[in-house]
Design an enzyme around this catalytic site. Structure first.
Site, PDB file in Angstrom:
ATOM      1  N   LYS A  74       0.844  -1.209   0.000  1.00  0.00           N
ATOM      2  CA  LYS A  74       0.000   0.000   0.000  1.00  0.00           C
ATOM      3  C   LYS A  74       0.869   1.245   0.000  1.00  0.00           C
ATOM      4  O   LYS A  74       1.944   1.257   0.628  1.00  0.00           O
ATOM      5  CB  LYS A  74      -0.878  -0.066   1.259  1.00  0.00           C
ATOM      6  CG  LYS A  74      -1.977   0.981   1.377  1.00  0.00           C
ATOM      7  CD  LYS A  74      -2.826   0.689   2.628  1.00  0.00           C
ATOM      8  CE  LYS A  74      -3.912   1.689   2.899  1.00  0.00           C
ATOM      9  NZ  LYS A  74      -4.707   1.356   4.098  1.00  0.00           N
TER      10      LYS A  74
ATOM     11  N   SER B 277      -9.549  -1.380   7.497  1.00  0.00           N
ATOM     12  CA  SER B 277      -9.110  -1.077   6.128  1.00  0.00           C
ATOM     13  C   SER B 277      -8.545  -2.237   5.330  1.00  0.00           C
ATOM     14  O   SER B 277      -8.397  -2.118   4.115  1.00  0.00           O
ATOM     15  CB  SER B 277      -8.069   0.037   6.146  1.00  0.00           C
ATOM     16  OG  SER B 277      -8.726   1.265   6.037  1.00  0.00           O
TER      17      SER B 277
ATOM     18  N   SER C  78      -9.686   1.144   3.417  1.00  0.00           N
ATOM     19  CA  SER C  78      -8.942   1.983   2.486  1.00  0.00           C
ATOM     20  C   SER C  78      -7.919   1.225   1.635  1.00  0.00           C
ATOM     21  O   SER C  78      -7.461   1.748   0.622  1.00  0.00           O
ATOM     22  CB  SER C  78      -8.204   3.089   3.244  1.00  0.00           C
ATOM     23  OG  SER C  78      -7.273   2.525   4.153  1.00  0.00           O
TER      24      SER C  78
HETATM   25  N1  GLN Z   1     -12.796   3.478   7.644  1.00  0.00           N
HETATM   26  C1  GLN Z   1     -12.002   3.752   8.794  1.00  0.00           C
HETATM   27  C2  GLN Z   1     -11.538   5.179   8.791  1.00  0.00           C
HETATM   28  O1  GLN Z   1     -11.684   5.846   7.818  1.00  0.00           O
HETATM   29  C3  GLN Z   1     -10.860   2.789   8.899  1.00  0.00           C
HETATM   30  C4  GLN Z   1      -9.662   3.192   8.136  1.00  0.00           C
HETATM   31  C5  GLN Z   1      -8.498   2.277   8.265  1.00  0.00           C
HETATM   32  O2  GLN Z   1      -8.593   1.170   8.802  1.00  0.00           O
HETATM   33  N2  GLN Z   1      -7.371   2.782   7.806  1.00  0.00           N
HETATM   34  O3  GLN Z   1     -11.045   5.650   9.772  1.00  0.00           O
END
Ligand code: GLN
Length: 500
Positions: free
Chosen positions: A79, A180, A156
């Site tokens: 990532k 994510s 994400s």
């Molecule tokens: N959807 C969550 C957020 O936006 C989790 C994001 C993540 O795990 N990086 O905070």
């Protein structure tokens, strides 16, 4: 789709060993697939030349029977919020547009030391804030299962998920702060492991929420996930939050040798929540039944603080985000305005244009929660409820009355299959996360490991997934049970790959 890509990592490495396949050819196939699926926008940079050179070196080592590690010649992706020396690391944000780190993130270093071949860096929501991989300066990532229909990949770490699902690599790293990795694993039919907090070093992972961030793994099988975990886990002096204890590589029995007899599985009643789709509910019931029929003890448990989970996560997330984002000013890299009349204005314009509205919103809210007049009411209170959420898990895993204990908890991963872009973007980023992450965020607050397992296809032919959570450092049991479930349900992933 080439047959090679349906091998798992161990099988691939065996083929290298017997010289029946060459890492150069496998790398070429993965790069070709990355190119074929370019339109899905999963890779934000592809390092073909570097990958070909690495594969050539690996091939030479195999020829001389001097492989350097368990992943020698295995194509992977990472990532774009992990630092890789000499490669752009953007976090999909204008704020880091031209940032090229001078050091490697520890998890990447370890993969590199084990001989893995980096294919490229993957797309994400800006600074990992989101559940769709839709809020990126590179544009959204599309789901490979129904790309024609416009379904999200999840986020994400959606880019990592689609890179693995398209066969562009054998496994990929993502980061999991609130779901994510498990969320895109769920939408893309993959295994997604969020390890115990501190089991894998965060050094070189650009921070979102330091107290919850975990480098995490996306793969096509449990065995592949184990191979990657064994390469990246373990103490690191560069991360003070990393568990100091020596990590012994996990070995998981063959699926047929795994028994579910007497294992205790908890079904938390609070996860049967509003918005849970019928498809997911049926899948949850079905797998619970399969476990029970195979000798597991499936019992209802209660995690009463679940209802506060999203609120608490939101407050803690935004508070830590506001502090983490304070360092970005546009001076050394990223967006830099040419027109300004004071230092304050220079910073203000850079941050105004450099960050997307999701991030600015979280910075504002976080600063509000941390104001001295609000601190006790929001931040401190959220910390206390976070403790209560952790204690809920403690109570079910380590009850004084041992007969009440469960070994693992089984829940849905997401409430539905992958939404359409049009459904998803109707709501604000915060509302999307509140729905998409309902089942995943608590594990991050408690620091416990959790794995998403693909189970079957929904009526609209998209993957459905369940999540197993376990006590801290229970990865072996967690992944063993995941492998047993994987074997039982026989998710049609490879059939899908062949058809593509
Ligand atoms: N959807 C969550 C957020 O936006 C989790 C994001 C993540 O795990 N990086 O905070």
């Amino acid at each position: 789709m080439n047959k090679l890509v349906s091998l798992n990592i161990n099988q691939l490495v065996q083929c290298y060993k017997t010289k029946s396949i060459d890492p150069k050819d496998v790398t070429k196939i993965c790069l070709d697939l990355a190119n074929k699926y370019k339109h899905l926008n999963c890779l934000v940079s592809v390092c073909s030349e570097q990958a070909e050179e690495k594969a050539r070196q690996s091939s030479e080592r195999w020829q001389k029977e001097r492989a350097i590690g368990e992943l020698d010649g295995v194509p992977i992706a990472i990532k774009d919020n992990f630092c890789v020396k000499g490669l752009p690391t953007t976090c999909a944000s204008r704020m880091l547009e031209n940032f090229v780190p001078s050091y490697n993130a520890t998890p990447f270093d370890r993969l590199d030391d084990a001989g893995a071949v980096l294919i490229g860096k993957t797309n994400l929501d800006e600074f990992s804030m989101g559940s769709g991989a839709v809020d990126s300066i590179f544009g959204p990532t599309k789901n490979v299962w129904r790309s024609d229909e416009g379904h999200i990949a999840g986020g994400s770490s959606g880019g990592s998920a689609v890179a693995v699902a398209t066969g562009s690599c054998f496994a990929a790293l993502g980061s999991d702060t609130g779901g994510s990795v498990r969320n895109p694993a769920s939408y893309c039919g993959l295994i997604g492991l969020k390890p115990t907090y501190g089991l894998v070093s965060r050094h070189g992972l650009i921070p979102l929420v330091n107290s919850m961030d975990v480098p995490a793994i996306l793969s096509r099988s449990v065995d592949d996930c184990v191979a990657i975990l064994n390469a990246i886990a373990g103490p690191d002096s560069k991360d003070a939050t990393c568990i100091r204890k020596h990590y012994s590589p996990i070995e998981i029995p063959k699926a047929d040798d795994i028994s579910m007899k007497n294992i205790r599985i908890g079904i938390p009643r609070e996860y049967h929540c509003n918005g849970l789709s019928k498809d997911v509910l049926d899948t949850w019931i079905k797998v619970a039944d399969i476990l029970e029929d195979s000798g597991a003890n499936v019992v209802e448990v209660s995690l009463p603080n679940t209802e506060s989970s999203i609120f608490v996560y939101t407050i803690l997330n935004q508070s830590e985000v506001s502090s983490n984002m304070a360092r970005y000013d546009g001076i050394e890299y990223g967006y830099r305005t040419k027109e300004w009349s004071s230092t304050e204005q220079f910073f203000a314009i850079n941050r105004q244009i450099g960050f997307n509205s999701v991030i600015k919103n979280r910075i504002l809210c976080g600063n509000y929660f941390l104001l001295s007049k609000n601190y006790d009411r929001y931040y401190l209170k959220a910390l206390k409820v976070r403790r209560a959420i952790s204690n809920d898990f403690e109570r079910v895993f380590h009850n004084k009355d041992k007969k009440q204990n469960v070994d693992l908890i089984l829940t849905p991963t997401t409430l539905s299959d992958a939404p359409l872009f049009t459904e998803f973007t109707q709501n604000s980023n915060r509302d999307q996360c509140a729905v998409q992450d309902f089942c995943t965020q608590a594990a991050n607050m408690a620091g416990i490991p959790a794995v998403a397992i693909p189970i079957r296809l929904s009526d609209r032919k998209l993957p459905l997934s369940l999540q197993l959570m376990g006590p801290k450092n229970s990865e072996k049991q967690l992944l063993t049970t995941a492998k047993w479930i994987e074997n039982q349900v026989n998710f049609p992933f490879f059939q899908f790959l062949q058809e593509k």
